[in-house]
Design a protein around this motif. Structure first.
Motif, short mmCIF file in Angstrom:
data_model
loop_
_atom_site.label_atom_id
_atom_site.label_comp_id
_atom_site.label_asym_id
_atom_site.label_seq_id
_atom_site.Cartn_x
_atom_site.Cartn_y
_atom_site.Cartn_z
N THR A 1 0.83 -1.20 0.00
CA THR A 1 0.00 0.00 0.00
C THR A 1 0.87 1.25 0.00
O THR A 1 1.91 1.29 0.66
N VAL A 2 0.43 2.27 -0.75
CA VAL A 2 1.10 3.57 -0.77
C VAL A 2 0.14 4.61 -0.22
O VAL A 2 -0.94 4.84 -0.78
N MET A 3 0.52 5.22 0.90
CA MET A 3 -0.26 6.32 1.49
C MET A 3 0.40 7.63 1.10
O MET A 3 1.63 7.74 1.10
N GLN A 4 -0.41 8.62 0.77
CA GLN A 4 0.13 9.92 0.33
C GLN A 4 -0.40 11.05 1.18
O GLN A 4 -1.59 11.21 1.36
N ILE A 5 0.55 11.86 1.71
CA ILE A 5 0.21 13.09 2.39
C ILE A 5 0.65 14.24 1.51
O ILE A 5 1.79 14.28 1.04
N SER A 6 -0.26 15.18 1.25
CA SER A 6 0.05 16.33 0.39
C SER A 6 -0.12 17.60 1.19
O SER A 6 -1.17 17.85 1.79
N LEU A 7 0.96 18.42 1.23
CA LEU A 7 0.94 19.69 1.93
C LEU A 7 1.45 20.79 1.01
O LEU A 7 2.18 20.52 0.05
N ARG A 8 1.07 22.02 1.33
CA ARG A 8 1.47 23.15 0.48
C ARG A 8 2.83 23.68 0.90
O ARG A 8 3.10 23.88 2.09
N ILE A 9 3.69 23.90 -0.10
CA ILE A 9 5.01 24.46 0.14
C ILE A 9 4.86 25.96 0.42
O ILE A 9 4.14 26.66 -0.29
N LYS A 10 5.54 26.44 1.44
CA LYS A 10 5.47 27.85 1.74
C LYS A 10 6.40 28.63 0.82
O LYS A 10 7.58 28.29 0.67
N ASN A 11 5.86 29.69 0.21
CA ASN A 11 6.67 30.52 -0.70
C ASN A 11 7.63 31.40 0.08
O ASN A 11 7.32 31.86 1.16
#
Length: 382
Positions: free
Chosen positions: A372-382
Motif C-alpha cells: 500500500t502507498v499512502m500519500q500526504i500532500s501539503l502546500r510548500i510555503k513561498n
C-alpha cells in the motif's frame, strides 16, 4: 451516564412534531383529492341526467335553459358518450380526432379504469353510456401526494444527517475532552519523574541509565503535548519538512524490529512547510505503524518526499497485504480497524491533523497484493 438529556428530548419532540405536521398535510391532501373526485362524479351524473332528458325529448320539443346551462358549463372533464346504436360523441378532448376509432377505444378503456361508467337510462331502457376521465386539475392533484411523500423522504434524510452530524460533533468533543484530560493527568507524574531523574544523576549512577530515562521522559512530554492540542487550533511554524520527516522516520527505525527494513529518499534537500512539529511526527508514526501492522511485523517500509509545486507529497509505502479499494475512504473513519484490539482512531487522527490542522490532503494512493502507498500532500510555503 447520560449526556445532555434535555437536548435529546427537544430534538425528539421537534422530529415527531415535524412528521406529524407533514403527515396531516398528506392526509388532508388525500381527503381533498377524494372529495374533489366525488364532486366530479356528481357533476357527471348531473350531465348524464340532462343527456337522458335530451334523448327522450322529441324534435318538436324545446331544450330547456337548465339543460343548456348543464351542457355549456362542462368544459373541463373529458368524456365520450356512446349511444345504444354504437355511435359516439366526444367532449373536451381537443387532442383526439372523432374519426380515429382506435384512439377512441383506447381512451374508453382508460376512462373505464379511472372512473365507473355512467349508464343513461329511461324507463329501464339503456339510451347511452357515459365514459369520462379525470379533469386536468384532478390529474395534477393526484400527483401531489407523491410529491409530498418525496418531500417527507427528503425531510427525513435531512433530519437523519443532522442528527448524525450532531452526534459526531458530540463524540469529537468527548474525545477532545478525554485527550486534554489525559494530557493533564500525565503532566503531574511526569514532573515528578523529572525530579527523580535529577536525583539519580546526583547519585553517580551509570550515565547511560539516566540518559535513557531522559529519552523516555522526553517521549512522554511529546505525547502529552500531542494530546493537549487535540480539539484546539495548533500553532504552525515554518519548518523543513524533509528534516522533520526524516527525524520522525528515524525515531521509528531505531525502535522497530530488525525484521522491518526502512528506506528514506527525498527528491529535495530542503522544503519549507507550515507544520506543527509534534502533530506532524504523530502523523508519520501512525501511518508507518499501520504499515508495520499490515506486514505483521516483517517487510519493507519506504518513505519518499516528492516535490510537486505548489505541493509536496510524502509517500509512505509498505509491503503488507493491501487494502480493498472499497475501504480506501472508510479506513479514515473513527472506529474502523482491522486489529482485534484496535480502537480505529489512528488514521482518523491522521486525517484530522493533515486536513483540518494543516489544510492538506491524505489518501490511499494505491494498494494491492504488493503493498500500500499512502500519500500526504501539503502546500510548500513561498
Amino acid at each position: 451516564m447520560r449526556f445532555n438529556p434535555p437536548k435529546k428530548i427537544l430534538n425528539a419532540i421537534l422530529l415527531i412534531t415535524s412528521f406529524v405536521i407533514v403527515s396531516l398535510i398528506l392526509w388532508n391532501t388525500n381527503s381533498f383529492f377524494r372529495k374533489f373526485k366525488e364532486e366530479e362524479r356528481n357533476k357527471m351524473e348531473i350531465w348524464a341526467t340532462a343527456q337522458s332528458e335530451l334523448l327522450r325529448l322529441s324534435e318538436e320539443q324545446e331544450l330547456g335553459n337548465l339543460h343548456l346551462r348543464v351542457f355549456q358549463n362542462n368544459t373541463s372533464t373529458p368524456m365520450i358518450l356512446v349511444n345504444s346504436d354504437g355511435s359516439y360523441r366526444i367532449n373536451n378532448m381537443p387532442d383526439v380526432s372523432p374519426e380515429d376509432e382506435e384512439e377512441i377505444a383506447g381512451r374508453i378503456a382508460t376512462f373505464r379504469s379511472e372512473n365507473t361508467p355512467i349508464r343513461i337510462e329511461y324507463e329501464g331502457e339503456l339510451l347511452a353510456t357515459l365514459y369520462y376521465g379525470n379533469s386536468e386539475v384532478l390529474n395534477k392533484l393526484k400527483y401531489y401526494p407523491v410529491a409530498l411523500l418525496l418531500i417527507i423522504f427528503l425531510f427525513g434524510a435531512v433530519i437523519f444527517f443532522f442528527f448524525k452530524t450532531n452526534k459526531a460533533s458530540e463524540q469529537n468533543k468527548l474525545w477532545a475532552g478525554m485527550a486534554k484530560e489525559t494530557a493533564h493527568q500525565i503532566g503531574t507524574p511526569l514532573t515528578s519523574l523529572l525530579g527523580w531523574n535529577e536525583l539519580l544523576k546526583s547519585e553517580e549512577l551509570n550515565p547511560k541509565i539516566t540518559a535513557e530515562i531522559e529519552k523516555d521522559i522526553g517521549r512522554l512530554q511529546t505525547i502529552t503535548e500531542r494530546f493537549s492540542q487535540i480539539g484546539s487550533t495548533p500553532r504552525l511554524e515554518t519548518l523543513d519538512i524533509v528534516e522533520e520527516t526524516r527525524n520522525a522516520f528515524d525515531y521509528l527505525r531505531v525502535r522497530s524490529s530488525k525484521l522491518v527494513r526502512f528506506s528514506f529518499h527525498s527528491r529535495a534537500e530542503s522544503l519549507p512547510v507550515l507544520l506543527n512539529r509534534s502533530l506532524y511526527h504523530w502523523t508519520i508514526e501512525n501511518i508507518v505503524k499501520n504499515g508495520i501492522d499490515a506486514m505483521k511485523g516483517k517487510g519493507d517500509i519506504s518513505l519518499e518526499i516528492a516535490p510537486d509545486p505548489p505541493l509536496v507529497h510524502v509517500l509512505i509505502t509498505d509491503s503488507g497485504h493491501g487494502i480493498p479499494k472499497t475501504r480506501w475512504n472508510t479506513i479514515f473513519d473513527p472506529g474502523v480497524t482491522s486489529k482485534k484490539r484496535g480502537w480505529g482512531l489512528g488514521l482518523s487522527l491522521v486525517r484530522r491533523i493533515v486536513e483540518e490542522y494543516h489544510q492538506g490532503k491524505v489518501k490511499v494512493l494505491s494498494s494491492g497484493k504488493e503493498g500500500t502507498v499512502m500519500q500526504i500532500s501539503l502546500r510548500i510555503k513561498n
